[in-house]
Structures are given as C-alpha cells and as structure tokens.
Design a protein around this motif. Structure first.
Motif, mmCIF file in Angstrom:
data_model
loop_
_atom_site.group_PDB
_atom_site.id
_atom_site.type_symbol
_atom_site.label_atom_id
_atom_site.label_comp_id
_atom_site.label_asym_id
_atom_site.label_seq_id
_atom_site.Cartn_x
_atom_site.Cartn_y
_atom_site.Cartn_z
ATOM 1 N N LEU A 68 15.308 37.558 -14.702
ATOM 2 C CA LEU A 68 14.939 36.220 -15.181
ATOM 3 C C LEU A 68 14.444 36.302 -16.623
ATOM 4 C CD1 LEU A 68 14.637 33.248 -14.346
ATOM 5 C CD2 LEU A 68 12.320 33.773 -13.584
ATOM 6 N N PRO A 69 15.121 35.640 -17.565
ATOM 7 C CA PRO A 69 14.758 35.763 -18.979
ATOM 8 C C PRO A 69 13.563 34.903 -19.367
ATOM 9 C CG PRO A 69 16.585 34.250 -18.757
ATOM 10 C CD PRO A 69 16.288 34.762 -17.371
ATOM 11 N N GLY A 70 12.973 35.201 -20.514
ATOM 12 C CA GLY A 70 11.901 34.386 -21.072
ATOM 13 C C GLY A 70 10.517 34.865 -20.712
ATOM 14 N N LYS A 71 9.668 35.019 -21.721
ATOM 15 C CA LYS A 71 8.309 35.460 -21.470
ATOM 16 C C LYS A 71 7.550 34.480 -20.575
ATOM 17 C CE LYS A 71 7.807 38.042 -25.807
ATOM 18 N NZ LYS A 71 7.059 38.151 -27.082
ATOM 19 N N HIS A 72 7.851 33.187 -20.739
ATOM 20 C CA HIS A 72 7.145 32.184 -19.948
ATOM 21 C C HIS A 72 7.425 32.342 -18.458
ATOM 22 C CE1 HIS A 72 11.136 30.549 -20.590
ATOM 23 N NE2 HIS A 72 10.937 29.698 -19.600
ATOM 24 N N ASN A 73 8.580 32.910 -18.124
ATOM 25 C CA ASN A 73 8.928 33.067 -16.710
ATOM 26 C C ASN A 73 8.152 34.180 -16.025
ATOM 27 O OD1 ASN A 73 10.790 31.053 -15.901
ATOM 28 N ND2 ASN A 73 12.355 32.008 -17.186
ATOM 29 N N LEU A 74 7.496 35.037 -16.803
ATOM 30 C CA LEU A 74 6.685 36.083 -16.190
ATOM 31 C C LEU A 74 5.567 35.473 -15.350
ATOM 32 C CD1 LEU A 74 6.076 39.066 -15.810
ATOM 33 C CD2 LEU A 74 4.790 39.022 -17.967
ATOM 34 N N GLU A 75 4.996 34.380 -15.810
ATOM 35 C CA GLU A 75 3.970 33.664 -15.048
ATOM 36 C C GLU A 75 4.522 33.198 -13.702
ATOM 37 O OE1 GLU A 75 2.316 29.495 -16.137
ATOM 38 O OE2 GLU A 75 0.994 30.926 -17.144
ATOM 39 N N ASN A 76 5.741 32.634 -13.723
ATOM 40 C CA ASN A 76 6.372 32.167 -12.494
ATOM 41 C C ASN A 76 6.651 33.331 -11.544
ATOM 42 O OD1 ASN A 76 6.457 29.628 -13.762
ATOM 43 N ND2 ASN A 76 8.491 30.020 -14.587
ATOM 44 N N ILE A 77 7.085 34.450 -12.100
ATOM 45 C CA ILE A 77 7.394 35.629 -11.293
ATOM 46 C C ILE A 77 6.134 36.161 -10.612
ATOM 47 C CG2 ILE A 77 8.054 38.069 -11.464
ATOM 48 C CD1 ILE A 77 10.066 37.113 -13.671
ATOM 49 N N LEU A 78 5.051 36.279 -11.360
ATOM 50 C CA LEU A 78 3.802 36.792 -10.795
ATOM 51 C C LEU A 78 3.285 35.874 -9.691
ATOM 52 C CD1 LEU A 78 2.084 37.940 -14.098
ATOM 53 C CD2 LEU A 78 2.972 39.426 -12.299
ATOM 54 N N ALA A 79 3.360 34.572 -9.932
ATOM 55 C CA ALA A 79 2.958 33.614 -8.892
ATOM 56 C C ALA A 79 3.825 33.785 -7.652
ATOM 57 C CB ALA A 79 3.071 32.188 -9.426
ATOM 58 N N GLY A 80 5.129 33.937 -7.869
ATOM 59 C CA GLY A 80 6.044 34.111 -6.750
ATOM 60 C C GLY A 80 5.749 35.355 -5.934
ATOM 61 N N VAL A 81 5.400 36.441 -6.622
ATOM 62 C CA VAL A 81 5.064 37.684 -5.914
ATOM 63 C C VAL A 81 3.846 37.479 -5.015
ATOM 64 C CG1 VAL A 81 4.223 40.048 -6.212
ATOM 65 C CG2 VAL A 81 6.120 39.214 -7.620
ATOM 66 N N SER A 82 2.797 36.852 -5.559
ATOM 67 C CA SER A 82 1.576 36.638 -4.759
ATOM 68 C C SER A 82 1.837 35.743 -3.552
ATOM 69 C CB SER A 82 0.477 36.032 -5.638
ATOM 70 O OG SER A 82 -0.068 36.990 -6.514
ATOM 71 N N VAL A 83 2.572 34.659 -3.764
ATOM 72 C CA VAL A 83 2.868 33.747 -2.659
ATOM 73 C C VAL A 83 3.741 34.431 -1.617
ATOM 74 C CG1 VAL A 83 4.065 31.618 -2.005
ATOM 75 C CG2 VAL A 83 2.601 31.648 -4.036
ATOM 76 N N ALA A 84 4.775 35.120 -2.070
ATOM 77 C CA ALA A 84 5.712 35.745 -1.133
ATOM 78 C C ALA A 84 5.037 36.831 -0.299
ATOM 79 C CB ALA A 84 6.900 36.321 -1.897
ATOM 80 N N ARG A 85 4.183 37.634 -0.919
ATOM 81 C CA ARG A 85 3.465 38.660 -0.146
ATOM 82 C C ARG A 85 2.533 38.006 0.874
ATOM 83 N NH1 ARG A 85 4.369 42.412 1.756
ATOM 84 N NH2 ARG A 85 2.864 44.070 1.295
ATOM 85 N N ALA A 86 1.855 36.942 0.477
ATOM 86 C CA ALA A 86 0.967 36.243 1.414
ATOM 87 C C ALA A 86 1.742 35.641 2.572
ATOM 88 C CB ALA A 86 0.197 35.149 0.677
ATOM 89 N N ALA A 87 3.008 35.259 2.310
ATOM 90 C CA ALA A 87 3.840 34.647 3.356
ATOM 91 C C ALA A 87 4.535 35.675 4.233
ATOM 92 C CB ALA A 87 4.878 33.737 2.712
ATOM 93 N N GLY A 88 4.401 36.957 3.887
ATOM 94 C CA GLY A 88 4.988 37.996 4.720
ATOM 95 C C GLY A 88 6.276 38.599 4.213
ATOM 96 N N ALA A 89 6.694 38.229 2.990
ATOM 97 C CA ALA A 89 7.901 38.845 2.427
ATOM 98 C C ALA A 89 7.633 40.313 2.126
ATOM 99 C CB ALA A 89 8.315 38.118 1.149
ATOM 100 N N SER A 90 8.629 41.150 2.345
ATOM 101 C CA SER A 90 8.467 42.578 2.091
ATOM 102 C C SER A 90 8.571 42.870 0.608
ATOM 103 C CB SER A 90 9.531 43.375 2.845
ATOM 104 O OG SER A 90 10.808 43.184 2.252
ATOM 105 N N SER B 255 -1.423 39.388 -8.336
ATOM 106 C CA SER B 255 -0.362 39.998 -9.137
ATOM 107 C C SER B 255 -0.722 40.018 -10.613
ATOM 108 C CB SER B 255 0.946 39.218 -8.950
ATOM 109 O OG SER B 255 1.305 39.155 -7.594
ATOM 110 N N PHE B 256 -0.353 41.114 -11.289
ATOM 111 C CA PHE B 256 -0.611 41.231 -12.723
ATOM 112 C C PHE B 256 0.307 42.295 -13.297
ATOM 113 C CE2 PHE B 256 -3.660 43.783 -10.338
ATOM 114 C CZ PHE B 256 -3.580 45.032 -10.941
ATOM 115 N N VAL B 257 0.209 42.491 -14.596
ATOM 116 C CA VAL B 257 1.016 43.493 -15.285
ATOM 117 C C VAL B 257 0.124 44.668 -15.662
ATOM 118 C CG1 VAL B 257 2.449 43.995 -17.296
ATOM 119 C CG2 VAL B 257 2.602 41.744 -16.182
ATOM 120 N N ARG B 258 0.557 45.851 -15.293
ATOM 121 C CA ARG B 258 -0.137 47.079 -15.673
ATOM 122 C C ARG B 258 0.868 47.950 -16.422
ATOM 123 N NH1 ARG B 258 -3.301 50.503 -11.215
ATOM 124 N NH2 ARG B 258 -4.861 48.864 -11.604
ATOM 125 N N GLY B 259 0.638 48.111 -17.723
ATOM 126 C CA GLY B 259 1.589 48.848 -18.537
ATOM 127 C C GLY B 259 2.903 48.102 -18.616
#
Length: 473
Positions: free
Chosen positions: A294-316, A256-260
């Motif tokens: 989810l507010p705060g720039k620091h939370n973007l890191e948590n969000i990206l991690a969550g996306v990668s984990v959730a996709r690996a676990a089978g979340a749609s 997961s990453f940010v593009r634009g």
C-alpha cells in the motif's frame, strides 16, 4: 442485541424513514420484514425517487415531493433519518419536540444483528482501513461482512449476518450522531480533523458524534485509537473498553507501532484481550516497511490501525502479513490511473477535505499538477499553502471553491493557475501543462455535491477522461 430482540422492538410500531437513498430503502425493507408499519418520505420529486415504485409494491408507504405538515405526529414511534439530512429540518425538529426517537440506520443495524460489529470511523482513511481489516479477517478464515458508509447499507447486512460472522463497518459522524445504544465489540477511531463543520456547526459536536462509537462499550470490548492524536488521547480517559493504540511516531504500551524499519504489535499484559492473545509473543514482528504494497506515508496510519483491530478480532499474524504484502489500496484513494507520455495520473477523489488532500500532495516527490475544487463548506485552505509551495507546479480548479483555491495558489507563488468548468476540462487542461516526469493529481480537498452526486462519480469521470487521452494518442 439479537435479531429476535430487534424484531420485537419494531413489531407493530409506526416508523417514518426520512430520505429515500440507498440506506433509506434498505432500512425500510428491513423494518417492514420486522412487522413495522413503515412510511418513507423524501423531499425530492417522484421522478427522482427511483426506489419508490418497488417499495410500494412491497407494501411500504412512500411520499415524495416534500414533507407534509402532518408527516410527523404523536402516532409515530420512530424516525429514522438519512444520515446527511440536517437536524435543523422541520420534520426532525418536530420529532424531537414530541420526544420521538430520531436515529440512523446504524442503530437499527445494531438492534437487528446477531453478529458482532467492528466499527471504524475517522476524518480520513476510513474506507481504506475498513477494506484492509475485512481482507485480514477474510484471509484468516473469519468470514467478515464489510458494510456501512463504504457502500452497502449496514442494516441490510446486519439482518442477514450469522452470529459466527463479523460485521466490519465504516461509520461516518453523520451516522454515529443518530445512535443511542449502538455498541461495537471493537471500535476504531483513526483521526479527527476539522471536517463536516457545515453539518455539525461546531467541532465539539463533530468530536462528540465520533466519540459515540465508544459510548456503550464495556470492559468486554476493545477500543483502538490513534496515539498521535491529542483528541484521541483525551477521549481515552472516558472509554471503558480495553485500549489498543497505534502510532506512526512512537512506541506504545500496547498496540501497533514502527520499530526501526518494521511494524510490530505489542499485546496487552492483562485483561480479557491479553488472555485471548496469550499464546502470541509479547511483541510480534509484523512486516518490514519495504514489504508493504500500500503506497503513501499517510497509509501507514491506516495499516497500523488495521493491524491492531485485526489482531483484537482474532486474525492471525500470518494472514495479516499476507494481506499487507498484496493490498495496494481501493478505488478513488490515491489510485494510479495511467502513465501517458511519462506523466502519471492519480485519482484521489475521496480526498474531501484539506487534510486528506495534503496527505496526497505529500506522497509525491515529482512536480504535481493539482486538480481540486468542489463544495464550499467555509474552509479557507490556508493550511495547504506551505505544501503547495514545495510540491505543486500548477493548480487547476473548478466548482464553488475554485476562486478560494486559486487565491491560495497565488499566495504560494504558483504561476500556472487555471479555472475550468469541470473535472473533464481539468484533465484536458492538465495535458497541455504536463511534462515528462510530472504527476497529475485529482485530490479535490472538497466534497463533490456542488456538481457531482458522489466522490465516486467524480473519480470515475476523471479516470474516463484520462483513458480518453490515452486512446487519442
């Protein structure tokens, strides 16, 4: 492992549980149910051991008020210690000298679980990310069980979870240090900063404890790491699991990453995980940044991690989008409390180290009245000075580190500096200073244990004090 295999491991064995906290009581009950001969020992007096009476009624031996000389002896098969108990205490040293395995309840949880485990660790962001992943899996109909350092003992949930469920576990370095065979199917390391060095003594031991999350993984498992962390990139060389990355700063080969102005997920091109996600596009657009709840720039890191984990676990991807549009955070993590006379009050009591506090301070443009202080772990807080100069108009401190923090505030040129006795007094003092448009931020940069039982207790007292201000108007 399976529940039956785990039960066989402890059947008839003598187990000493050191520390009668929530996790100690839980693991004692679980092992008693497995047929182990369990003794619980706590140095606190009987009057402070709330669970002692109930455990005895269930047939578990409980000894409070100190560690008897013979509590550890050659007849003991396992010692399971409360994660916060240092390895330097006499019973632990004696067990190690006798060759008795010393583990934490996380290891027991793995040995008794029919369900796969997702393990999340890091210096900062663990609770937010763990909660976020749990929501994503739940929204996808995958029935996760969220537990671990987040509040519910993992061993208690592991013994009850079904094979078709997934345990989503927040894990601390204290817990991971006491593991041997622990193997999560998905392991996520968010970041590594200087933290808990009073316990680990060296950063090397701290990093090694975190890295035990990946120690037993195989190519069938998944490891999710922060590409922006030099330590994470270095650890990846020894990890056998399939790798997914996340980054707030650059595009990664897979993860997961940010593009634009969008979050995107790029699936692997080979391996078991690539096959699992083969029906998805190579690059999935997840959500625009301005749609995140989810507010705060620091939370973007948590969000990206969550996306990668959730996709690996089978979340749609659809479920992930729905959660990201609605999930606004968890209690004590940059939590908005109230606005009073144009002043906004935020509770970030979970910020137990300088890095976490700096992230909170950087989240606001408005002038900040910063409330901080707590347990002295030998940190000098010098790294906060540049941010204090830019963002903070007043500093209110309490606890063991009060004078250190006041000295850094003075170094930053902050004129309004005040030491108080506790968080309640800090709120009262902040009210006298605050003007319309200001932010009052509790972000302690320290653990709570010099004055409060937990960061939760500290945060609740802060919120209660703020709400009293509101009702007194």
């Amino acid at each position: 492992m399976s529940v039956e295999e785990g039960k066989a491991l402890y059947q008839g064995k003598r187990v000493l549980v050191l520390g009668l906290a929530k996790s100690g009581a839980a693991v004692a009950r679980v092992l008693k149910h497995c047929g182990a001969l369990v003794t619980v020992n706590d140095k606190k007096p009987e009057s402070e051991c709330e669970e002692a009476r109930d455990l005895r009624a269930e047939g578990i031996d409980v000894i409070c008020g100190g560690h008897p000389d013979d509590i550890v002896n050659p007849s003991v098969d396992f010692v399971i210690k409360n994660p916060g108990i240092p390895y330097s205490v006499v019973p632990i040293q004696k067990a190690l000298a006798l060759g008795i395995p010393v583990i934490t309840e996380v290891e027991v949880a793995y040995e008794l679980s029919d369900a796969p485990i997702i393990g999340i660790t890091g210096s900062n962001g663990k609770t937010t990310t763990t909660t976020l992943i749990g929501r994503m899996l739940e929204e996808s109909g995958l029935h996760p069980v969220v537990a671990g350092n987040i509040g519910t003992p993992l061993s208690e949930q592991a013994a009850q979870a079904k094979a078709e469920q997934t345990l989503v576990a927040e894990l601390s370095s204290f817990q991971l240090k006491g593991t041997r065979r622990f193997r999560p199917s998905i392991a996520c390391l968010l970041n590594v900063y200087d933290a808990h060095l009073d316990y680990h003594k060296t950063k090397e031991d701290y990093v090694h404890s975190k890295s035990k999350l990946f120690a037993n993984q195989t190519a069938e498992d998944v490891a999710v790491l922060n590409y922006d962390s030099e330590i994470c990139r270095a650890l990846a060389a020894d990890i056998k699991a399939a790798l997914l990355w996340f980054s707030t700063k650059q595009e990664v080969e897979q993860g997961s990453f940010v593009r634009g102005d969008e979050i995107v997920f790029k699936r692997p091109q080979s391996g078991r995980l690539a096959q699992k996600l083969s029906e998805a596009p190579e690059i999935e657009k997840v959500l625009r940044l301005d749609e995140l709840a989810l507010p705060g720039k620091h939370n973007l890191e948590n969000i990206l991690a969550g996306v990668s984990v959730a996709r690996a676990a089978g979340a749609s991807i659809e479920a992930i989008r729905r959660v990201l549009r609605t999930f606004a955070g968890v209690e004590h993590r940059l939590e908005f409390v109230a606005e009073i006379n144009g002043v906004k009050y935020y509770n970030d009591s979970k910020a137990t180290n300088p890095e976490a506090a700096s992230r909170a301070l950087a989240s606001f443009v408005a002038p900040i009245i910063w409330i901080a202080g707590g347990l002295d772990r030998g940190i000098d807080f010098k790294e906060l000075v540049p941010l204090l100069k830019k963002r903070v108009k007043a500093v209110i401190t309490y606890g063991q580190t009060a004078e250190k923090l006041l000295a850094r505030a003075e170094e930053a040129g902050i004129i309004r500096r005040k030491r108080v006795d506790n968080v309640t007094d800090a709120v009262a003092q902040a009210r006298l200073i605050a003007q319309e448009g200001d932010v009052v931020l509790l972000s302690p940069a320290c653990a709570s244990w010099d004055m409060y039982k937990s960061f939760e207790e500290r945060g609740v007292l802060f919120k209660q004090s703020v709400h009293k201000l509101k009702t007194s108007l």
